[in-house]
Design a protein around this motif. Structure first.
Motif, short mmCIF file in Angstrom:
data_model
loop_
_atom_site.label_atom_id
_atom_site.label_comp_id
_atom_site.label_asym_id
_atom_site.label_seq_id
_atom_site.Cartn_x
_atom_site.Cartn_y
_atom_site.Cartn_z
N THR A 93 -77.14 -18.11 -5.65
CA THR A 93 -75.98 -17.76 -6.47
C THR A 93 -74.87 -18.75 -6.17
O THR A 93 -74.49 -18.93 -5.01
N VAL A 94 -74.39 -19.44 -7.19
CA VAL A 94 -73.35 -20.45 -7.01
C VAL A 94 -72.24 -20.27 -8.03
O VAL A 94 -72.44 -19.66 -9.08
N ARG A 95 -71.09 -20.82 -7.69
CA ARG A 95 -70.03 -21.06 -8.66
C ARG A 95 -69.80 -22.56 -8.72
O ARG A 95 -69.91 -23.24 -7.69
N HIS A 96 -69.49 -23.06 -9.90
CA HIS A 96 -69.18 -24.49 -9.98
C HIS A 96 -68.23 -24.75 -11.14
O HIS A 96 -68.16 -23.97 -12.09
N ILE A 97 -67.51 -25.82 -11.00
CA ILE A 97 -66.68 -26.33 -12.09
C ILE A 97 -67.11 -27.77 -12.32
O ILE A 97 -67.11 -28.58 -11.40
N LEU A 98 -67.54 -28.04 -13.54
CA LEU A 98 -67.98 -29.39 -13.90
C LEU A 98 -66.85 -30.14 -14.58
O LEU A 98 -66.29 -29.68 -15.58
N VAL A 99 -66.54 -31.29 -14.03
CA VAL A 99 -65.64 -32.23 -14.71
C VAL A 99 -66.52 -33.34 -15.24
O VAL A 99 -66.98 -34.21 -14.50
N ALA A 100 -66.79 -33.28 -16.53
CA ALA A 100 -67.78 -34.17 -17.13
C ALA A 100 -67.22 -35.54 -17.46
O ALA A 100 -66.03 -35.69 -17.75
N THR A 101 -68.09 -36.51 -17.44
CA THR A 101 -67.73 -37.86 -17.88
C THR A 101 -68.11 -38.09 -19.33
O THR A 101 -67.56 -38.97 -19.98
N THR A 102 -69.06 -37.29 -19.84
CA THR A 102 -69.46 -37.39 -21.24
C THR A 102 -69.37 -36.02 -21.90
O THR A 102 -69.39 -34.98 -21.23
N ASP A 103 -69.28 -36.00 -23.21
CA ASP A 103 -69.16 -34.78 -23.97
C ASP A 103 -70.47 -33.98 -23.87
O ASP A 103 -71.54 -34.51 -24.20
N PRO A 104 -70.43 -32.72 -23.42
CA PRO A 104 -71.66 -31.91 -23.33
C PRO A 104 -72.40 -31.80 -24.65
O PRO A 104 -73.62 -31.68 -24.67
N ALA A 105 -71.68 -31.88 -25.77
CA ALA A 105 -72.31 -31.75 -27.08
C ALA A 105 -72.81 -33.08 -27.62
O ALA A 105 -73.61 -33.12 -28.56
N GLY A 127 -71.80 -23.21 -20.39
CA GLY A 127 -72.65 -22.10 -19.99
C GLY A 127 -72.06 -21.20 -18.93
O GLY A 127 -72.54 -20.08 -18.72
N SER A 128 -71.00 -21.66 -18.22
CA SER A 128 -70.46 -20.85 -17.13
C SER A 128 -68.94 -20.80 -17.08
O SER A 128 -68.39 -20.01 -16.31
N LYS A 129 -68.25 -21.59 -17.88
CA LYS A 129 -66.79 -21.69 -17.73
C LYS A 129 -66.08 -20.37 -18.00
O LYS A 129 -65.00 -20.12 -17.48
N ASP A 130 -66.69 -19.51 -18.83
CA ASP A 130 -66.08 -18.22 -19.13
C ASP A 130 -66.55 -17.13 -18.18
O ASP A 130 -66.22 -15.95 -18.36
N ASN A 131 -67.31 -17.53 -17.17
CA ASN A 131 -67.84 -16.57 -16.19
C ASN A 131 -67.44 -16.99 -14.78
O ASN A 131 -68.19 -16.76 -13.84
N GLY A 132 -66.31 -17.62 -14.68
CA GLY A 132 -65.85 -18.07 -13.37
C GLY A 132 -66.73 -19.13 -12.76
O GLY A 132 -66.73 -19.34 -11.55
N GLY A 133 -67.50 -19.82 -13.62
CA GLY A 133 -68.38 -20.88 -13.14
C GLY A 133 -69.61 -20.38 -12.42
O GLY A 133 -70.33 -21.16 -11.80
N GLN A 134 -69.91 -19.09 -12.52
CA GLN A 134 -70.96 -18.49 -11.69
C GLN A 134 -72.33 -18.47 -12.37
O GLN A 134 -72.47 -18.21 -13.55
N TYR A 135 -73.36 -18.75 -11.55
CA TYR A 135 -74.76 -18.53 -11.90
C TYR A 135 -75.37 -17.67 -10.81
O TYR A 135 -75.36 -18.03 -9.64
N THR A 150 -61.95 -17.82 -11.93
CA THR A 150 -62.05 -17.49 -13.35
C THR A 150 -61.07 -18.29 -14.18
O THR A 150 -61.43 -18.89 -15.20
N ALA A 151 -59.83 -18.33 -13.72
CA ALA A 151 -58.80 -19.06 -14.47
C ALA A 151 -59.03 -20.57 -14.43
O ALA A 151 -58.92 -21.26 -15.45
N LEU A 152 -59.40 -21.09 -13.26
CA LEU A 152 -59.57 -22.53 -13.12
C LEU A 152 -60.82 -23.02 -13.85
O LEU A 152 -60.83 -24.11 -14.42
N ALA A 153 -61.87 -22.21 -13.84
CA ALA A 153 -63.08 -22.60 -14.58
C ALA A 153 -62.78 -22.71 -16.08
O ALA A 153 -63.24 -23.64 -16.75
N LYS A 154 -62.04 -21.76 -16.61
CA LYS A 154 -61.69 -21.80 -18.03
C LYS A 154 -60.86 -23.03 -18.37
O LYS A 154 -61.00 -23.63 -19.44
#
Length: 372
Positions: free
Chosen positions: A188-200, A241-249, A230-234
């Motif tokens: 079980t992890v939480r993460h915040i991704l700061v992407a270099t490319t557009d996920p879409a 896939g996780s930004k609205d769930n506090g970054g949690q899997y 929760t706030a920082l992930a958003k």
């Protein structure tokens, strides 16, 4: 974003490409109990007729039977028509086709029965699909593929899968599990991704690596200071896939993730926010909340099946590299001009088509952390 084929896909639905070399197969004149028509249930229409396109130590492949396989392969894997036109790729499919003829001939009566029972279940599902999906039925009709042809295809794959699984010993499974214990236990992890490319759209740049790293350090500093996940992930995360769930899997499998993310999930101290981890998607700020590690004797049947699948996959690779060269395979496919659209690497394994579509999540089938 991306998810690629894992070794444990060995036992997934036969309607999908199974894994690496488990993509194809047809069989002409293999062993096994005969049915009323004199077929083993593993032989495509056209076997033994027409031009021979491959020979090997114990048999041949003819053009009609191989074409039948290719037709079904295209139905199961839409979008591969142009790729199959690449001579090298088509030759690879034929090489693998031969390997399945050989392996299927080695299957025991028990294996044939087990695969046959599963084939019946798969066919029931397939036939139910045909009742509600006119497009699939039209594709079958257009290619002149019968339900019996589809059943042969499914049966062949399942026979080989069950045969390779039958070669796996309990000692091999224990050794694999102990060597890669983290791959088989939930994390079980939480993460915040700061992407270099557009996920879409991976061709669209969002930030330079330097900008992404600076932003990741910024969010880590806020988390270290007691900031709310929760706030920082958003606000900061590019993982849809996780930004609205506090970054949690929760209770995810580390083996589903790309190497950098996987390593952090398996080695980072629990409940401590780690330094930004770089992957091909950008930088991840990760908190590992739970990491289970059961002993081998406590594994569930499903977990043991997954371990067995990985060992079976390794056996298959060994067969392809060590045994196939001894089979004196000679390919005599008709020469054809390479398709202009065939810029794909023809030597690549055709298993990647099992991957689900990208979505930006690092978990399971939707992951910027997904295993490469």
């Amino acid at each position: 974003m991306l998810h690629t084929t894992r070794k444990s896909t060995w036992r997934r639905s036969a309607l999908l490409v199974l894994a690496a070399v488990l993509v194809m197969t047809v069989l002409a004149a293999c062993g096994g109990k005969k049915d009323k028509e004199g077929s083993s249930g593993l032989t495509f229409a056209g076997a033994g007729k027409g031009t021979v396109v491959a020979t090997y130590k114990d048999g041949t492949v003819t053009e009609p039977e191989f074409n039948k396989y290719l037709d079904i392969f295209n139905i199961m894997q839409p979008g591969y028509e142009q790729v199959i036109a690449i001579p090298q790729f088509k030759e690879q499919l034929l090489q693998q086709y031969v390997s399945y003829k050989i392996l299927s001939a080695q299957a025991t009566e028990a294996t044939l029965k087990k695969a046959g029972d599963e084939t019946d279940k798969q066919m029931k599902s397939f036939e139910d699909t045909l009742k509600t999906n006119a497009d699939v039925q039209k594709t079958l009709d257009d290619k002149k593929v019968s339900n019996a042809d589809v059943k042969t295809y499914l049966n062949l794959m399942l026979v080989v899968v069950e045969h390779m699984n039958s070669q796996v010993t309990d000692d091999e499974m224990k050794a694999e599990y102990e060597k890669n214990i983290g791959n088989y236990n939930p994390v079980t992890v939480r993460h915040i991704l700061v992407a270099t490319t557009d996920p879409a759209d991976s061709t669209k740049t969002l930030r330079t690596k330097e900008e992404a790293l600076a932003r990741a350090k910024e969010v880590k500093a806020k988390l270290d200071a007691g900031g709310d996940w929760t706030a920082l992930a958003k606000t900061y995360s590019d993982d849809t896939g996780s930004k609205d769930n506090g970054g949690q899997y929760v209770d995810a499998k580390a083996s589903d993730w790309v190497e950098g993310f996987k390593n952090a999930a398996l080695t980072q101290p629990l409940n401590k926010i780690g330094d930004p981890v770089e992957t091909e998607y950008g930088y991840h700020v990760i908190l590992v909340e739970k990491r289970d590690q059961a002993t081998y004797d406590k594994l569930t049947a499903d977990q043991k099946s997954e371990v067995q699948s990985v060992v079976a996959y390794n056996h298959m690779n060994t067969f392809m590299t060590d045994e196939m060269p001894k089979q004196d395979v000679k390919i005599t496919l008709p020469e054809a001009a390479e398709s202009p659209a065939a810029s794909t690497d023809a030597s690549a394994s055709p298993a990647s088509s099992e991957s689900p579509a990208a979505s930006g999540s690092p978990a399971a089938s939707e992951s910027p952390a997904a295993n490469k």
